[in-house]
Design an enzyme around this catalytic site. Structure first.
Site, mmCIF file in Angstrom:
data_model
loop_
_atom_site.group_PDB
_atom_site.id
_atom_site.type_symbol
_atom_site.label_atom_id
_atom_site.label_comp_id
_atom_site.label_asym_id
_atom_site.label_seq_id
_atom_site.Cartn_x
_atom_site.Cartn_y
_atom_site.Cartn_z
ATOM 1 N N ASP A 30 0.852 -1.188 0.000
ATOM 2 C CA ASP A 30 0.000 0.000 0.000
ATOM 3 C C ASP A 30 0.893 1.244 0.000
ATOM 4 O OD1 ASP A 30 -3.218 0.521 1.000
ATOM 5 O OD2 ASP A 30 -1.819 2.189 1.100
ATOM 6 N N GLY A 92 -15.644 3.490 3.514
ATOM 7 C CA GLY A 92 -14.312 4.056 3.307
ATOM 8 C C GLY A 92 -13.610 3.543 2.066
ATOM 9 N N HIS A 99 -10.230 -5.158 -3.306
ATOM 10 C CA HIS A 99 -8.898 -5.404 -2.737
ATOM 11 C C HIS A 99 -9.046 -5.790 -1.275
ATOM 12 C CE1 HIS A 99 -9.863 -1.113 -2.439
ATOM 13 N NE2 HIS A 99 -9.223 -1.108 -1.278
ATOM 14 N N HIS A 101 -6.915 -5.714 2.237
ATOM 15 C CA HIS A 101 -5.763 -5.172 2.952
ATOM 16 C C HIS A 101 -5.236 -6.257 3.899
ATOM 17 C CE1 HIS A 101 -6.831 -0.759 2.261
ATOM 18 N NE2 HIS A 101 -7.999 -1.328 2.025
HETATM 19 P P1 AMP Z 1 -9.707 1.559 0.309
HETATM 20 O O1 AMP Z 1 -9.833 2.824 1.102
HETATM 21 O O2 AMP Z 1 -10.096 0.329 1.056
HETATM 22 O O3 AMP Z 1 -10.390 1.673 -1.047
HETATM 23 O O4 AMP Z 1 -8.161 1.370 0.063
HETATM 24 C C1 AMP Z 1 -7.478 1.885 -1.026
HETATM 25 C C2 AMP Z 1 -6.024 1.765 -0.675
HETATM 26 O O5 AMP Z 1 -5.278 1.837 -1.863
HETATM 27 C C3 AMP Z 1 -5.518 2.889 0.245
HETATM 28 O O6 AMP Z 1 -4.968 2.305 1.430
HETATM 29 C C4 AMP Z 1 -4.443 3.585 -0.605
HETATM 30 O O7 AMP Z 1 -3.344 3.990 0.161
HETATM 31 C C5 AMP Z 1 -4.073 2.501 -1.602
HETATM 32 N N1 AMP Z 1 -3.588 2.953 -2.902
HETATM 33 C C6 AMP Z 1 -4.188 3.842 -3.742
HETATM 34 N N2 AMP Z 1 -3.463 3.951 -4.869
HETATM 35 C C7 AMP Z 1 -2.408 3.103 -4.750
HETATM 36 C C8 AMP Z 1 -1.307 2.755 -5.580
HETATM 37 N N3 AMP Z 1 -1.142 3.317 -6.800
HETATM 38 N N4 AMP Z 1 -0.405 1.863 -5.117
HETATM 39 C C9 AMP Z 1 -0.559 1.308 -3.898
HETATM 40 N N5 AMP Z 1 -1.575 1.579 -3.069
HETATM 41 C C10 AMP Z 1 -2.486 2.466 -3.491
#
Ligand code: AMP
Ligand code: ZN
Length: 113
Positions: A30, A92, A99, A101
């Site tokens: 992330d 959120g 995805h 986490h």
């Molecule tokens: P969510 O809030 O569950 O949709 O999580 C999206 C996650 O994607 C967040 O923790 C961001 O920091 C991460 N994120 C967004 N763009 C990228 C990227 N290009 N590479 C890695 N992580 C990303």
């Protein structure tokens, strides 16, 4: 989905700090880690979120959950870890490509959110 950032990562069109990849899934760090280990697992196929998991596409979800323990072990998460998916804006979710986490490497709060 041509404007989906995670589809672009899956296709290698934008860079990521990759931890694992096979023909169906990819795992990468992330950009904004919440813990010492914070890895995102995605299906390469575009699925918007958990609400779009169906009998037709769910085998990739099983595959993700078979892979998570292997990567958690590689990352040294022997004391435990958390797996989270945010589904929808109110939960959120900010990237609308499914995805999971994987978070660990510190003591996590007992609160879920
Ligand atoms: P969510 O809030 O569950 O949709 O999580 C999206 C996650 O994607 C967040 O923790 C961001 O920091 C991460 N994120 C967004 N763009 C990228 C990227 N290009 N590479 C890695 N992580 C990303
Ligand atoms: Zn996508």
């Amino acid at each position: 989905m041509s404007d989906c950032v995670f589809c672009k990562i899956a296709k290698g069109e934008i860079p990521s700090d990759k931890v694992y990849e096979d023909d169906k899934i990819i795992a990468f760090k992330d950009l904004n880690p919440m813990a010492p280990v914070h890895i995102l697992f995605i299906p390469k196929e575009h699925i918007a979120n958990a609400s779009e998991i169906t009998a037709e596409n769910s085998s990739v979800i099983a595959h993700i959950f078979e892979t998570i323990p292997k990567i958690a072990k590689e990352q040294g998460l022997d004391s435990g870890y958390r797996v989270i998916t945010n589904c929808g804006e109110e939960a959120g979710q900010t990237v609308f490509h499914l995805h999971f986490h994987l978070i660990g490497g510190r003591c996590l709060s007992t609160q879920m959110a």
